[in-house]
Structure formats: C-alpha cells, structure tokens
Design a protein around this motif. Structure first.
Motif, PDB file in Angstrom:
ATOM      1  N   ILE A  65       0.836  -1.203   0.000  1.00 41.22           N
ATOM      2  CA  ILE A  65       0.000   0.000   0.000  1.00 41.22           C
ATOM      3  C   ILE A  65       0.872   1.256   0.000  1.00 41.22           C
ATOM      4  CG2 ILE A  65      -1.687   1.324   1.326  1.00 41.22           C
ATOM      5  CD1 ILE A  65      -2.869  -1.302   2.292  1.00 41.22           C
ATOM      6  N   THR A  66       1.949   1.231   0.783  1.00 44.34           N
ATOM      7  CA  THR A  66       2.867   2.365   0.796  1.00 44.34           C
ATOM      8  C   THR A  66       3.493   2.569  -0.578  1.00 44.34           C
ATOM      9  OG1 THR A  66       3.362   1.986   3.137  1.00 44.34           O
ATOM     10  CG2 THR A  66       4.921   3.329   1.901  1.00 44.34           C
ATOM     11  N   LEU A  67       3.848   1.468  -1.242  1.00 40.00           N
ATOM     12  CA  LEU A  67       4.398   1.543  -2.596  1.00 40.00           C
ATOM     13  C   LEU A  67       3.411   2.209  -3.546  1.00 40.00           C
ATOM     14  CD1 LEU A  67       6.843   0.623  -4.359  1.00 40.00           C
ATOM     15  CD2 LEU A  67       5.565  -1.482  -4.810  1.00 40.00           C
ATOM     16  N   ALA A  68       2.123   1.868  -3.420  1.00 37.13           N
ATOM     17  CA  ALA A  68       1.095   2.471  -4.276  1.00 37.13           C
ATOM     18  C   ALA A  68       0.919   3.956  -3.969  1.00 37.13           C
ATOM     19  CB  ALA A  68      -0.230   1.742  -4.087  1.00 37.13           C
ATOM     20  N   LEU A  69       0.954   4.326  -2.691  1.00 40.62           N
ATOM     21  CA  LEU A  69       0.815   5.734  -2.319  1.00 40.62           C
ATOM     22  C   LEU A  69       1.987   6.565  -2.834  1.00 40.62           C
ATOM     23  CD1 LEU A  69      -0.480   5.326   1.355  1.00 40.62           C
ATOM     24  CD2 LEU A  69      -1.811   5.988  -0.648  1.00 40.62           C
ATOM     25  N   VAL A  70       3.184   5.985  -2.765  1.00 47.16           N
ATOM     26  CA  VAL A  70       4.358   6.682  -3.298  1.00 47.16           C
ATOM     27  C   VAL A  70       4.238   6.818  -4.814  1.00 47.16           C
ATOM     28  CG1 VAL A  70       6.852   6.492  -3.661  1.00 47.16           C
ATOM     29  CG2 VAL A  70       5.875   5.984  -1.411  1.00 47.16           C
TER      30      VAL A  70
END
Length: 427
Positions: free
Chosen positions: A201-206
């Motif tokens: 999810i963090t990868l997608a937000l970045v």
C-alpha cells in the motif's frame, strides 16, 4: 476522480483483500499443531491467532520498508501504478488455488512473484532490484526452513528426554506450553506477513504521489493491514490446517511445543533483519523437523507436493501477475476494470469448488486428506455436526484433554447454531 486516484484506491482495496487471504491461508502456521494435539479448540485457536496477528503487525515496519522502497525502482512504478494492482491479483488467485488443494504454499512468495511479474512486463527487467530480491527473499527462503527444521528436531529430542509420552503430567505441561508457543508464532507471523501488505500500500501511495519516497507506512495503513490479516486468520483456513496438522506427521504436545518454539525464534529474527521470507516455509520445516527428531513416520508424499508448490509459487504467480499487468497497464482504466472482473470470477469459481467438500472447525481433524473433486466420502467429507454429536464423539476418549476439547467444540457449535437461528428468525 482522477485516473491515478482511482488506481490507488483499487490497489489499496485489493491489497487489503490479499491481506485477508494471507490471514486465512496462513492461520495454520500458528495453530495447526495446537489444534491437532488438542491444546486449543479450533475456534479458540483462530481467535487467539487473529488478535495476536493484529498486535504483531503493529510492532515493526522493517519488512514493510523492504517492499515499499527496496524491491523495485520507484521512478518506474510511478509511471504505471496499475502494475501493483495486477501483481496483487495474481497473488490472490494463487492463494485461493493453493487453499483449495490444502497446500500450505507461501502467500509471501505469491505476493512477490505477482509483483515481480507485473513490474517486469510493465517496466522491464530493470524495474526490479534483483540484489534485494536475492538477499532478502530467495536466500532466506532456502536457508530458513532448514535451520528451523534442525532446531525443531533438536528441541524435540530434548523434549522427549525430559518427558515420557505415557506420563499424563508431562503431556499436560507441554500442552499448556503449546498455548504459549502457538500464541508466540501468531504474534511473530503478524510482525512478518502483516507488514507485507503495508509495504504494498505504501508503494502504491508513493507511486501515486500521495506519500514521499522512502517514508514509513502511515498509521492508517498499519491499522488497516493489521485488521485485515486478523479477520482473515479468524475465518480459519481449515483446509490448510488439516494438511499441516494431520497430513505431514502425527504430532503430540512435546513435538508441537518444540516446532512452535523453533518457528517463533526464526520468524522474529527474520522480521528484525527485514527479511521478507515465508512463515509457511519456516513452520512447515519445523513440523517436519519435529517428526524427524521424534522418529515418527513422515508423509514424504505430502511434503513433496508442498515442495513442488513452493518451487512453482514465485514463477506461477509471476506469470499471472504479468498477464494481468499487460491488460491493466495497456488497457488503462478499462483494462483495470477487466482485471477486476476476471479476479472476481476466478475467485468465485474456486470458492464454489471448495464448497463441494467443506472443511471447518468440526471436521478439520477427521482426516489427513483434503478433497477437491465433487464426490462424497464419509471419512473425508463429513458434514458439520450438531452439539450432541461432537460431545458424544469426543467425551468418550480417555484423555482428559479430549473432554475439554469436546466442551469447547460443543460451546462453539451451540453459538453457531444460535446465531443461525437468530438470523432465520429475523429473516
């Protein structure tokens, strides 16, 4: 709503769905041995595991950092964040397929394989940091099960030197110890697998520009991922629990305690170092090691099937992730919607097939085999039983633990029947 925001929302929702499948796929890691020995009743086991998975997921973020800014080139992923969703779709389908067959394959490797395949198709080979993949995923996957198995074998030998199998007092001590050791495995599982969805999810937000590169997961990401894996764990994953609890070796309490302790140490050490390895590999290695340490019969046929599943998980999930990535990235919003439809249809087809021969808390210990084809067999596909049937079957055993287990199962069945009757009365 912009296209980027739509893709990010789809990724977040799909990631939490994957986290749920990870929970029920891996609930057997912590509790299969305790359920098999009677240390925990099935429903109580998954409840304890669910709560501790949530707590464990909130304790550390080292594994999440490995995934969010260690495995892939952030700049390339920002150009096509739909590839993250495609990788998750591949991982979910593989998780459901192996659950159908009762194979304890790696949810972690399904996730990594799906993401790697998706990134390679959409961004090229250079989009993957292969050094991180080898050092943080491949090598630990080869070493960890062997180390855990050797530790469990040694611990089992020591346990049987200290306790005689015929001594009821010793068995009771180890059974109580199992409750603690199994709980520690569940906590450790949360520190490892609970973080992988946070990283995605963090990868997608970045990638979508909603979070700065190199930053830690946000508080709501940690909470949502922990809750999703906890709910998945509570749902049971009984098909895989049958394989790990009964299909590999016959397990008694000293064995279970030794295997769970070895698994806990290995998982916590890997989480501390940021290794994104498979808790399934570690727990399975520990169970096999406990059987070897005791000198009991090991079902090498089942172990061989599991080994094959381990070997093909990364590439197979990668192929599915690559195909879905091609559709989603090349097709834009329409392609993403098409992949969502394919994911829903595939998931429903697998769940429908599993419903033909259902495994639940009341029949998880009835057999060593998980039946997939549509056929009836009284020993393999016994339907859920009533309160009276469970009590009469289990309280007839001489072992006091069976009596306790029978009361627990009867109580759970009574609650389930009362809930169903309440629903029917409301309807």
């Amino acid at each position: 709503m912009s296209t980027i925001l739509f893709i990010v929302i789809v990724v977040v929702v799909t990631a939490l769905i994957f986290d749920f499948t990870n929970g029920f796929h891996d609930s057997a890691n912590a509790m299969a041995t305790s359920v098999a020995t009677g240390a925990f009743s099935p429903r109580r086991a998954v409840l304890v595991a669910a709560v501790l998975n949530v707590i464990g997921a909130c304790l550390s973020t080292e594994v999440a950092k490995t995934i969010s800014h260690g495995m892939f080139d952030d700049m390339l992923i920002q150009e096509a964040p739909a590839m993250i969703f495609a990788g998750l779709a591949g991982a979910i389908l593989w998780n459901l397929a192996t659950w159908l067959f009762g194979l304890p394959s790696s949810s972690s490797h399904a996730l990594f394989g799906g993401l790697i395949g998706a990134v390679m198709v959409a961004a090229g080979v250079n989009g993957v940091h292969w050094g991180t993949v080898v050092s943080k995923i491949i090598l630990p996957a080869l070493v960890a099960p062997v180390v855990a198995g050797l530790a469990a074998a040694l611990a089992t030998v020591l346990a049987y030197r200290l306790a005689r199998p015929s001594d009821r007092y010793s068995q009771a001590v180890f059974r109580n110890g199992q409750r603690l050791s199994a709980s520690m495995v569940a906590l450790a599982h949360g520190t490892s697998d609970g973080q992988k969805t946070m990283g995605v999810i963090t990868l997608a937000l970045v990638a979508g520009g909603y979070q700065a590169p190199g930053t830690n997961p946000q508080w709501w990401v940690i909470g949502a991922a922990g809750l999703a894996i906890g709910l998945g764990t509570y749902s049971g994953g009984w098909r895989i629990m049958r394989t790990m609890g009964k299909g590999l070796v016959h397990i008694d309490s000293p064995q279970g305690f030794a295997a769970e302790t070895a698994s806990t140490v290995a998982i916590l050490a890997s989480s501390h170092l940021g290794f994104a390895l498979s808790t399934t590999h570690i727990c399975t290695g520990s169970i096999l090691g406990s059987g070897i340490g005791r000198g009991t019969k090991v079902s090498w046929g089942t172990a061989g099937k599991m080994g094959i599943a381990w070997l093909i998980t990364l590439p197979c999930a990668g192929v599915v992730g690559g195909l879905t990535s091609y559709i989603a990235v090349r097709g834009g919003v329409a392609g993403t919607v098409l992949v969502i439809g394919l994911l829903i249809c595939g998931s429903l087809a697998i769940i429908r097939q599993a419903s033909h021969n259902r495994v639940d808390f009341s029949n998880v210990n009835d057999s060593e085999e998980v039946v997939v084809v549509k056929r009836q067999h009284p020993e393999l596909t016994r339907a859920p039983r009533s309160v009276e049937q469970i009590r009469s079957e289990l309280t007839g055993q001489e072992d006091h633990s069976r009596t306790v287990l029978a009361d627990d199962l009867a109580s759970e069945a009574s609650e389930a029947i009362s809930t169903q009757q309440s629903r029917e009365s409301v309807a």
